[in-house]
Scaffold this motif. Structure first.
Motif, PDB file in Angstrom:
ATOM      1  N   ASN A  97       0.800  -1.151   0.293  1.00 27.39           N
ATOM      2  CA  ASN A  97      -0.127   0.519   0.147  1.00 27.39           C
ATOM      3  C   ASN A  97       1.006   0.892  -0.038  1.00 27.39           C
ATOM      4  OD1 ASN A  97      -2.232  -1.847   0.065  1.00 27.39           O
ATOM      5  ND2 ASN A  97      -2.413  -1.081   2.128  1.00 27.39           N
ATOM      6  N   ASN A  98       1.751   1.667   0.594  1.00 26.48           N
ATOM      7  CA  ASN A  98       2.938   2.149   0.266  1.00 26.48           C
ATOM      8  C   ASN A  98       3.767   2.571  -0.528  1.00 26.48           C
ATOM      9  OD1 ASN A  98       1.879   2.898   3.527  1.00 26.48           O
ATOM     10  ND2 ASN A  98       4.199   1.719   4.337  1.00 26.48           N
ATOM     11  N   ASP A  99       3.949   1.159  -1.243  1.00 30.93           N
ATOM     12  CA  ASP A  99       4.341   1.547  -2.367  1.00 30.93           C
ATOM     13  C   ASP A  99       3.558   1.708  -3.689  1.00 30.93           C
ATOM     14  OD1 ASP A  99       6.401   0.547  -1.845  1.00 30.93           O
ATOM     15  OD2 ASP A  99       6.163  -0.650  -3.098  1.00 30.93           O
ATOM     16  N   LEU A 100       1.660   1.863  -3.427  1.00 28.93           N
ATOM     17  CA  LEU A 100       1.491   2.714  -4.404  1.00 28.93           C
ATOM     18  C   LEU A 100       0.661   3.549  -4.326  1.00 28.93           C
ATOM     19  CD1 LEU A 100      -1.414  -0.134  -4.183  1.00 28.93           C
ATOM     20  CD2 LEU A 100      -0.199  -0.097  -6.297  1.00 28.93           C
ATOM     21  N   ASN A 322      10.829  -4.773  14.099  1.00 31.89           N
ATOM     22  CA  ASN A 322      11.298  -4.137  12.932  1.00 31.89           C
ATOM     23  C   ASN A 322      10.336  -3.884  12.124  1.00 31.89           C
ATOM     24  OD1 ASN A 322      13.664  -4.992  13.962  1.00 31.89           O
ATOM     25  ND2 ASN A 322      13.459  -7.109  13.382  1.00 31.89           N
ATOM     26  N   ARG A 323       9.024  -3.319  12.319  1.00 30.03           N
ATOM     27  CA  ARG A 323       7.875  -3.380  10.868  1.00 30.03           C
ATOM     28  C   ARG A 323       8.359  -1.807  10.629  1.00 30.03           C
ATOM     29  NH1 ARG A 323       1.849  -3.817  11.185  1.00 30.03           N
ATOM     30  NH2 ARG A 323       2.186  -4.855  13.491  1.00 30.03           N
ATOM     31  N   ALA A 324       9.127  -0.922  11.462  1.00 34.03           N
ATOM     32  CA  ALA A 324       8.953   0.239  10.930  1.00 34.03           C
ATOM     33  C   ALA A 324      10.091   0.262  10.899  1.00 34.03           C
ATOM     34  CB  ALA A 324       8.664   1.425  12.236  1.00 34.03           C
ATOM     35  N   ARG A 325      11.206  -0.092  10.697  1.00 31.92           N
ATOM     36  CA  ARG A 325      12.504   0.198  10.120  1.00 31.92           C
ATOM     37  C   ARG A 325      12.662  -0.289   8.692  1.00 31.92           C
ATOM     38  NH1 ARG A 325      15.341  -3.479   8.973  1.00 31.92           N
ATOM     39  NH2 ARG A 325      14.568  -5.138   9.344  1.00 31.92           N
ATOM     40  N   PHE A 326      11.141  -1.687   8.510  1.00 34.39           N
ATOM     41  CA  PHE A 326      11.487  -2.396   7.659  1.00 34.39           C
ATOM     42  C   PHE A 326      10.751  -1.632   6.539  1.00 34.39           C
ATOM     43  CE2 PHE A 326       8.703  -5.418   4.894  1.00 34.39           C
ATOM     44  CZ  PHE A 326      10.088  -6.298   4.320  1.00 34.39           C
ATOM     45  N   LEU A 327       9.469  -0.884   7.185  1.00 36.49           N
ATOM     46  CA  LEU A 327       8.505  -0.265   6.161  1.00 36.49           C
ATOM     47  C   LEU A 327       9.547   0.947   5.484  1.00 36.49           C
ATOM     48  CD1 LEU A 327       4.967  -0.573   7.774  1.00 36.49           C
ATOM     49  CD2 LEU A 327       5.879  -1.566   5.659  1.00 36.49           C
ATOM     50  N   ASP A 328      10.276   1.920   6.916  1.00 37.50           N
ATOM     51  CA  ASP A 328      11.210   2.804   5.934  1.00 37.50           C
ATOM     52  C   ASP A 328      11.680   2.412   5.107  1.00 37.50           C
ATOM     53  OD1 ASP A 328       9.374   4.857   7.819  1.00 37.50           O
ATOM     54  OD2 ASP A 328      10.802   4.517   9.237  1.00 37.50           O
ATOM     55  N   PHE A 329      13.035   1.152   5.040  1.00 34.79           N
ATOM     56  CA  PHE A 329      13.714   1.135   4.397  1.00 34.79           C
ATOM     57  C   PHE A 329      12.825   0.881   2.862  1.00 34.79           C
ATOM     58  CE2 PHE A 329      16.814  -1.815   2.067  1.00 34.79           C
ATOM     59  CZ  PHE A 329      17.440  -1.038   2.303  1.00 34.79           C
ATOM     60  N   GLU A 330      12.414  -0.118   2.811  1.00 31.93           N
ATOM     61  CA  GLU A 330      11.310  -0.813   1.693  1.00 31.93           C
ATOM     62  C   GLU A 330      11.164   0.922   0.975  1.00 31.93           C
ATOM     63  OE1 GLU A 330      11.518  -4.202   0.151  1.00 31.93           O
ATOM     64  OE2 GLU A 330      12.973  -3.503   1.253  1.00 31.93           O
ATOM     65  N   ARG A 331      10.359   1.252   1.293  1.00 29.60           N
ATOM     66  CA  ARG A 331       9.829   2.518   1.199  1.00 29.60           C
ATOM     67  C   ARG A 331      10.692   2.706  -0.257  1.00 29.60           C
ATOM     68  NH1 ARG A 331       8.729   8.260   2.164  1.00 29.60           N
ATOM     69  NH2 ARG A 331       9.810   8.150   4.586  1.00 29.60           N
ATOM     70  N   TRP A 332      12.286   3.412  -0.058  1.00 33.22           N
ATOM     71  CA  TRP A 332      13.441   3.853  -0.515  1.00 33.22           C
ATOM     72  C   TRP A 332      13.393   2.714  -1.487  1.00 33.22           C
ATOM     73  CZ3 TRP A 332      18.523   1.957  -0.633  1.00 33.22           C
ATOM     74  CH2 TRP A 332      19.025   2.737  -1.828  1.00 33.22           C
ATOM     75  N   GLY A 334      12.153   0.443  -2.887  1.00 31.47           N
ATOM     76  CA  GLY A 334      11.239  -0.461  -3.809  1.00 31.47           C
ATOM     77  C   GLY A 334      10.754   0.772  -4.419  1.00 31.47           C
ATOM     78  N   GLY A 335      11.086   2.005  -4.408  1.00 32.63           N
ATOM     79  CA  GLY A 335      10.283   3.591  -5.388  1.00 32.63           C
ATOM     80  C   GLY A 335      11.697   3.800  -6.612  1.00 32.63           C
ATOM     81  N   PHE A 336      11.032   3.077  -7.852  1.00 32.38           N
ATOM     82  CA  PHE A 336      11.904   2.564  -8.512  1.00 32.38           C
ATOM     83  C   PHE A 336      11.692   3.593  -9.942  1.00 32.38           C
ATOM     84  CE2 PHE A 336      10.074  -1.923  -7.498  1.00 32.38           C
ATOM     85  CZ  PHE A 336      11.434  -1.942  -7.230  1.00 32.38           C
ATOM     86  N   HIS A 337      13.233   3.754 -10.065  1.00 26.29           N
ATOM     87  CA  HIS A 337      12.724   5.506 -10.996  1.00 26.29           C
ATOM     88  C   HIS A 337      13.786   4.615 -12.575  1.00 26.29           C
ATOM     89  CE1 HIS A 337      11.815   7.514  -7.375  1.00 26.29           C
ATOM     90  NE2 HIS A 337      12.192   8.692  -7.782  1.00 26.29           N
ATOM     91  N   PHE A 338      13.422   6.290 -13.162  1.00 19.42           N
ATOM     92  CA  PHE A 338      13.565   5.597 -14.499  1.00 19.42           C
ATOM     93  C   PHE A 338      14.631   6.570 -14.888  1.00 19.42           C
ATOM     94  CE2 PHE A 338       9.311   3.929 -13.592  1.00 19.42           C
ATOM     95  CZ  PHE A 338       9.664   2.385 -14.541  1.00 19.42           C
TER      96      PHE A 338
END
Length: 797
Positions: A97-100, A322-332, A334-338
Motif C-alpha cells: 500500500n505504501n508503494d502504491l 522491526n515493522r517501522a524500520r522495514f517499512l521505512d527502508f522498503e519505501r526507498w 521499492g521506489g523504482f525510477h527510470f
C-alpha cells in the motif's frame, strides 16, 4: 610442409601470445583458490557454529523432561509462529500500500527532513527531472551564516532519492548539526523526454550557481556525490572547473574495469550479459525508458541470502520491533525510477562497459571530452573493503589513470584525498550511523582545513576518537602518498583489466547491429500501454502488489492482523522450537550464501575463460589503451607552469611563508590535523593572507608548490629577496615555527628545514623556542608588506 595461403601468419595471431594464455590460467587459478578459501573458511566456521547450536536445541528439548512439557512448548511456539506470520503478511500488505501511495504521490524523496523547492530542473532551457531542494533545519538546529553550503547529490541507480538524508544522523543531519546550509538534489521518477547526461550535468551546474548566489560570501558550495551521484558530480566538476568547492565522492565507481580477482563479480556483467545491448532492448520495451527495477534486481542478486531471505526473516522473527524500520527502508528500496534510453546508453558505453572516463575519453557532448585533470577543487574519496558494488579499486584507480604520478597532482595544484574503511557496505558509506558520525562528521569539521593543504595525494586517517554521537571529536592526520602506495590496494595488479577491452569492443559491435537490424522492429511493436504492462509485471513490483490492498486476500489479512495484535502470545525466548526456527533460518541463509559463492566462482571462471583468452585479447587490442602521460619534467614547459617558475624571486611576505610551509610539508610527509588547523587559521584569518580571498590564496599555494617542485633549491635561496627586512624575516620564521607546532612532535627533517630557513635568512641559529600564540595576531600589516617587489597575486596572473 608450410600451411597454404599464408596461414602461417594467421595461426599465431589466433593462438595469441603464450604469455597472455599463461596469465589467463594464472588468474583463473587465483580466482578458484580465493573462492575456495572463502567458502572453506567462512562456511566452515558457520557450519561448526550451527552444529553447536543444534546440540544446544536438542539439550533444551531434553530438559523439558516430559511429553506434556514438549507439547506445551510446541503449542506455544505454533501460536506464536502463526501470529507472527499473520503480522508479517500485514506488514507486507502495508508495504504494498505504501508503494502504491508513494507512486501516486509522484514518488517524493524519502528525506527525513522538511524541505523547500529552490530550482525545478523542468523549467531549465534543457529540461531535466532533477530538483534542487533546500533542507529546512529542524527544531534545535541553527544555520551559521558564516559556514559554507553543502549540496548533496543522491544516486540515480534505480532507486528514488533521499537516502543521503534517510536517517537523522546521516549526511544531512551531520551537516545541519554543524550549522551548514544544506541543499539536496533529488529527481522525479520519469525523465524529461529526450533528457541526456549532458543535460543533467548542465542542470547541476545551474543548481550550484544558484546556491552560490544565495550565499555569496561563504565560498563555493561543497558538493557531495553518493554512489552514482559521485560520478555525475565528477562530470560536473570536470566540465565546470571553477564552479564548485571541494568534491566529496562516496562509494562512487570511476574505474569500472577494476576489482580484485576472486571478488567483485558485478564487474563481469557486461561481458557475460551482452554488453549494452540488453539495456537498449529493455529501454525499447519500455517505450524509450529504462526501468530502474532491473538495476535493483541486480543489486539484490549480489547477496540473495540477505535480500531474498534474511531481511524478511528478520521481520518475521521480531515483527513488532522491526515493522517501522522495514517499512521505512522498503519505501526507498521499492521506489523504482527510470532513465531515458540516451542516458542508460551513455552510462554503459562511456562508463561501465567502455571505462572511458578515467582514461580521458568520455565525451559528454559531441567533441567535448571530459578530463578529470581539469578538476580544480579538492577531491575527497570514501571507499570501503566491505562494498561489493563499488570496491576500493573502482573508487580509487581513476587517480592512477588520470595522473602520471603524484608530482603531476602537485604541479596541477590539485588535492586528492582518500579514505578506505575496513568493512562498511555500499549503503553504509553514506547511511550507517557509525560511519555518518565518524568519517562524515570528521569531514564536516575538517573541510576548511583540507583547502589549506599543499597540493598532492593524501590518505586521510582517523587516529583517535573522543565522545559519542554528534559530540564525537576525532584526531585526523593526512599522510602524503604516491601512486605506487595507492595501487597496492590491487593485490594482483591490473593485468586482468585487459580482459574487459574485448567486452567494450564487442558491445560496440552488438549495439550497432541491434540499432540496424533489431531496433526498428522492436520499437514498432511496443506501445505505451504495453510498456506500462511490462513495468507492472516486473517481479519486484509484482511481489509488492500481490500483498497490497489490490489483492483479494488483503482485507482478510488486515482483519486477522488486528485480532492477533489484541491476543498476541509470544513464545518464551528459550523455547526450544523457537531456537530451532532461528537455527533453521541461519542454516537456510548459509545455504543461499554458499550457492551464491559457487555462482560467483563459476561466473568469474567463465568470464576469464572467455575474455582472458589470447584471441579475445587480440579482439580487444584496439580498446586496451592507457592515457598518454607527459613526463613530469616536460610539464615545466606548459605555459602556465613556466609563468609560475619565472616568479621564483617575486613576491613578499605571503609568498615566503607559504613557500616555507610547503617545504615543511614535504619534509614531514604527513600533516596532523592540529598543524593543519593552525595553518588554516593563519591563512584565512591573519593578514596579509585573509584579504586575499579563497581563490587568490589557492592560486598562491599552487604557484609556490610548482616553484618548490621544480626549483626547490632556488626557492630556498631566494627567500631573502622576498623578505627584505630583519623584522619581516623574524616574523615569517616565527609564523612557520608556530604552525609546525611543539618540538616534541617534530621530526628531525622538520627541525633541519626550520634551521635551514634561519640560515639562509641570516637569522641566528638557536635552539627553537616555538611561539605559543599566533605571531600574526594584531600584527602591523604595513611592516609585513614593506619591501614587497610585486603585488601579492601577480604571480597567479
Amino acid at each position: 610442409m608450410q600451411p597454404p595461403f599464408g596461414l602461417q601468419n594467421l595461426l599465431p595471431r589466433l593462438s595469441g601470445d603464450a604469455a597472455v594464455a599463461a596469465g589467463q590460467w594464472q588468474r583463473m587459478l587465483i580466482a578458484l583458490s580465493r573462492h575456495a578459501d572463502t567458502i572453506a573458511r567462512g562456511h566452515g566456521d558457520r557450519f561448526r557454529a550451527l552444529a553447536a547450536r543444534g546440540e544446544n536445541v536438542a539439550e533444551q528439548l531434553v530438559r523439558l523432561g516430559s511429553a506434556t512439557a514438549v507439547s506445551d512448548a510446541a503449542l506455544s511456539y505454533a501460536v506464536d509462529a502463526v501470529q507472527r506470520a499473520i503480522l508479517t503478511a500485514d506488514v507486507l500488505r502495508q508495504r504494498g500500500n505504501n508503494d502504491l501511495a508513494h507512486e501516486a504521490a509522484g514518488a517524493p524523496p524519502v528525506l527525513n527532513y522538511k524541505s523547500e523547492l529552490i530550482v525545478d530542473g523542468g523549467s531549465l532551457p534543457r529540461p531535466v527531472n532533477y530538483l534542487l531542494l533546500r533542507v529546512l533545519p529542524p527544531a534545535g538546529f541553527e544555520v551559521d551564516p558564516s559556514k559554507r553550503p553543502y549540496m548533496l547529490v543522491d544516486p540515480r541507480a534505480g532507486h528514488g532519492a533521499g537516502i543521503g538524508g534517510f536517517k537523522p544522523d546521516s549526511q544531512v543531519g551531520v551537516a545541519l548539526r554543524a550549522g551548514h546550509p544544506v541543499y539536496f538534489v533529488v529527481f522525479r521518477p520519469h525523465p524529461e523526454p529526450g533528457q541526456t547526461i549532458a543535460d543533467v550535468a548542465q542542470a547541476l551546474a545551474a543548481f550550484v550557481t544558484q546556491i552560490a548566489r544565495r550565499h555569496p560570501d561563504r565560498g563555493k558550495p561543497i558538493v557531495v556525490g553518493n554512489c552514482q551521484g559521485g560520478w555525475i558530480t565528477m562530470l560536473l566538476a570536470a566540465a565546470n572547473p571553477d564552479l564548485t568547492g571541494p568534491i566529496v565522492v562516496n562509494g562512487a565507481p570511476l574505474t569500472y574495469w577494476s576489482g580484485r580477482i576472486g571478488h567483485n563479480p558485478m564487474r563481469y556483467n557486461g561481458g557475460l550479459l551482452g554488453g549494452a545491448v540488453p539495456a537498449l532492448l529493455l529501454a525499447d520495451l519500455g517505450h524509450g525508458e529504462f526501468d530502474g527495477a532491473h538495476l535493483v534486481a541486480n543489486f539484490e542478486q549480489l547477496d540473495p541470502g540477505r535480500n531474498l531471505f534474511r531481511k524478511y526473516y528478520d521481520l518475521f522473527a521480531d515483527v513488532e520491533s522491526n515493522r517501522a524500520r522495514f517499512l521505512d527502508f522498503e519505501r526507498w528500496w521499492g521506489g523504482f525510477h527510470f532513465t531515458t534510453e540516451a542516458e542508460i546508453r551513455w552510462i554503459l558505453e562511456q562508463l561501465f562497459v567502455g571505462n572511458r572516463l578515467s582514461r580521458g575519453e568520455a565525451s559528454i557532448a559531441h567533441g567535448h571530452h571530459l578530463d578529470l585533470r581539469l578538476v580544480r577543487a579538492p577531491i575527497i574519496v570514501f571507499a570501503s573493503w566491505g562494498d561489493n558494488i563499488t570496491p576500493p579499486q573502482q573508487a580509487l584507480n581513476w587517480i592512477a589513470d588520470t595522473y602520471a604520478d603524484e608530482n603531476e597532482i602537485r604541479i596541477r595544484g590539485q588535492r586528492v584525498l582518500y579514505m578506505v574503511h575496513d568493512k562498511v557496505g555500499h549503503l553504509g558509506i553514506f547511511v550507517s550511523s557509525s560511519v555518518a558520525r565518524r568519517e562524515h562528521s570528521e569531514l564536516t569539521t575538517t573541510m576548511e582545513t583540507i583547502e589549506a593543504l599543499a597540493p598532492g595525494l593524501y590518505e586521510m586517517k582517523i587516529e583517535e576518537e573522543t565522545g559519542q554521537g554528534y559530540d564525537a571529536h576525532f584526531l585526523v592526520s593526512f599522510h602524503e602518498r604516491t601512486l605506487k602506495d595507492l595501487l597496492k590496494i590491487d593485490d594482483n595488479g591490473r593485468s586482468d583489466e585487459s580482459d574487459f577491452a574485448a567486452v567494450a569492443r564487442l558491445s560496440e559491435l552488438g549495439t550497432e547491429l541491434y540499432d540496424i537490424c533489431v531496433r526498428p522492429a522492436v520499437q514498432s511493436l511496443v506501445t505505451p500501454q504495453a510498456a506500462r504492462l511490462l513495468q507492472q509485471l516486473h517481479p519486484l513490483r509484482l511481489q509488492r502488489r500481490l500483498f497490497s490492498d489490490q489483492s483479494p486476500l488483503a482485507a482478510a489479512t488486515g482483519i486477522a492482523a488486528g485480532m492477533v495484535e489484541a491476543q498476541r502470545k509470544p513464545a518464551a525466548q528459550d523455547n526450544p522450537f523457537l531456537l530451532a526456527e532461528r537455527l533453521w533460518a541461519d542454516g537456510f541463509e548459509q545455504m543461499l550464501d554458499l550457492l551464491s559463492e559457487w555462482r560467483d566462482t563459476w561466473y568469474e571462471f567463465l568470464f576469464q575463460a572467455v575474455y582472458g583468452s589470447p584471441f579475445m585479447h587480440w579482439i580487444g587490442r584496439t580498446h586496451d589503451y592507457k592515457r598518454t602521460f607527459a613526463a613530469t619534467a616536460e610539464l615545466r614547459h606548459v605555459p602556465q607552469i613556466a609563468t609560475m617558475l619565472r616568479n621564483v624571486a617575486r613576491g613578499g611576505f605571503a609568498e615566503a611563508v607559504i613557500r616555507m610551509l610547503i617545504i615543511l610539508a614535504e619534509a614531514r610527509g604527513s600533516v596532523r590535523r592540529d598543524r593543519l588547523q593552525r595553518s588554516s587559521h593563519v591563512l584565512t584569518h591573519d593578514e596579509p593572507f585573509a584579504s586575499l580571498g579563497a581563490q587568490q590564496r589557492g592560486d598562491l599555494i599552487h604557484e609556490q608548490t610548482v616553484i618548490v617542485q621544480f626549483e626547490r633549491q632556488r626557492a630556498i635561496e631566494t627567500l631573502p629577496i622576498l623578505l627584505h627586512t630583519a623584522a619581516q624575516r623574524e616574523k615569517a620564521v616565527a609564523v612557520v615555527e608556530y604552525i609546525a607546532g611543539p618540538l616534541e612532535e617534530m621530526e628531525p627533517r622538520t627541525l633541519q628545514a626550520l634551521q635551514q630557513f634561519r640560515k639562509v635568512l641570516g637569522l641566528a641559529l638557536r635552539d627553537l623556542a616555538i611561539p605559543q600564540s599566533d605571531p600574526l595576531q594584531n600584527s602591523n600589516v604595513a611592516l609585513l608588506e614593506d619591501g614587497v617587489t610585486a603585488p601579492v597575486g601577480d604571480a597567479a596572473e
